[in-house]
Motif scaffolding. Structure first.
Motif, PDB file in Angstrom:
ATOM      1  N   ASN A  81       2.537  14.653  -8.514  1.00 12.42           N
ATOM      2  CA  ASN A  81       3.390  15.793  -8.625  1.00 12.42           C
ATOM      3  C   ASN A  81       4.124  16.104  -9.997  1.00 12.42           C
ATOM      4  O   ASN A  81       3.963  17.176 -10.560  1.00 12.42           O
ATOM      5  N   ALA A  82       4.209  14.903 -10.884  1.00  9.74           N
ATOM      6  CA  ALA A  82       4.243  14.931 -12.243  1.00  9.74           C
ATOM      7  C   ALA A  82       3.554  16.013 -12.924  1.00  9.74           C
ATOM      8  O   ALA A  82       3.510  16.804 -13.858  1.00  9.74           O
ATOM      9  N   GLN A  83       1.956  15.527 -12.707  1.00  6.28           N
ATOM     10  CA  GLN A  83       0.956  16.258 -13.368  1.00  6.28           C
ATOM     11  C   GLN A  83       0.910  17.785 -13.030  1.00  6.28           C
ATOM     12  O   GLN A  83       0.800  18.515 -13.780  1.00  6.28           O
ATOM     13  N   ILE A  84       1.224  17.882 -11.502  1.00  4.40           N
ATOM     14  CA  ILE A  84       1.227  19.444 -11.309  1.00  4.40           C
ATOM     15  C   ILE A  84       2.434  20.083 -12.061  1.00  4.40           C
ATOM     16  O   ILE A  84       2.160  21.315 -12.432  1.00  4.40           O
ATOM     17  N   LYS A 140       0.917  -1.129  -0.055  1.00  2.00           N
ATOM     18  CA  LYS A 140       0.153   0.008   0.280  1.00  2.00           C
ATOM     19  C   LYS A 140       0.700   1.389  -0.144  1.00  2.00           C
ATOM     20  O   LYS A 140       0.460   2.183  -0.580  1.00  2.00           O
ATOM     21  N   GLU A 141       1.970   1.294   0.963  1.00  2.00           N
ATOM     22  CA  GLU A 141       2.795   2.384   0.860  1.00  2.00           C
ATOM     23  C   GLU A 141       3.589   2.630  -0.463  1.00  2.00           C
ATOM     24  O   GLU A 141       3.628   3.876  -0.851  1.00  2.00           O
ATOM     25  N   ALA A 142       3.776   1.664  -1.113  1.00  4.62           N
ATOM     26  CA  ALA A 142       4.278   1.723  -2.660  1.00  4.62           C
ATOM     27  C   ALA A 142       3.477   2.328  -3.484  1.00  4.62           C
ATOM     28  O   ALA A 142       3.656   2.971  -4.319  1.00  4.62           O
ATOM     29  N   GLU A 143       2.183   1.925  -3.506  1.00  8.88           N
ATOM     30  CA  GLU A 143       1.208   2.244  -4.191  1.00  8.88           C
ATOM     31  C   GLU A 143       1.034   3.679  -3.920  1.00  8.88           C
ATOM     32  O   GLU A 143       0.861   4.521  -5.043  1.00  8.88           O
ATOM     33  N   LEU A 176       1.409   6.796  -6.773  1.00 10.55           N
ATOM     34  CA  LEU A 176       0.298   7.843  -6.956  1.00 10.55           C
ATOM     35  C   LEU A 176       0.782   9.279  -6.766  1.00 10.55           C
ATOM     36  O   LEU A 176       0.544  10.062  -7.348  1.00 10.55           O
ATOM     37  N   GLN A 177       1.517   9.399  -5.505  1.00  5.65           N
ATOM     38  CA  GLN A 177       1.906  10.967  -5.186  1.00  5.65           C
ATOM     39  C   GLN A 177       3.010  11.215  -6.196  1.00  5.65           C
ATOM     40  O   GLN A 177       2.919  12.655  -6.577  1.00  5.65           O
ATOM     41  N   ASN A 178       3.835  10.315  -6.557  1.00  5.97           N
ATOM     42  CA  ASN A 178       4.693  10.974  -7.775  1.00  5.97           C
ATOM     43  C   ASN A 178       3.925  11.285  -9.125  1.00  5.97           C
ATOM     44  O   ASN A 178       4.413  12.133  -9.822  1.00  5.97           O
TER      45      ASN A 178
END
Length: 103
Positions: free
Chosen positions: A97-100, A85-88, A92-94
């Motif tokens: 961040n890339a979209q932002i 779950k932490e890896a997922e 997701l956070q990466n």
């Protein structure tokens, strides 16, 4: 009257075997490992058949060991799920961040 003082009790004997006897016993067992293992299996089987207290004690030890093993396995599975779950979440956070950054 009796003027004698009572004798102090002897302290219990701490060890029944000398170091040389212990070394000889362990050396014999090491040389005759197969026969000693056979003896131990037969002794255990006989005690299980004839001694109810022994059987109950072994059963209780077995239940306790199985419970500990089961709990350990559950903890390992839970740890794997948490890491997954932490890896997922990190992926997701990466992505977010890339979209932002690209926007």
């Amino acid at each position: 009257m009796n003027d004698e003082q009572p004798k102090a009790p002897k302290p219990p004997r701490k060890c029944k075997y000398t170091d040389a006897q212990k070394r000889a016993t362990y050396a014999y067992r090491e040389k005759n490992r197969e026969s000693y293992n056979t003896y131990q299996r037969e002794y255990h089987a006989e005690r299980m058949r004839t001694d109810l207290d022994y059987r109950n004690r072994k059963s209780q030890q077995s239940r306790k060991a199985h419970k500990i093993a089961r709990e350990k396995k559950e903890q390992e599975q839970l740890a794997k799920i948490i890491l997954k779950k932490e890896a997922e979440n990190e992926d997701l956070q990466n992505t977010i961040n890339a979209q932002i950054i690209l926007s």
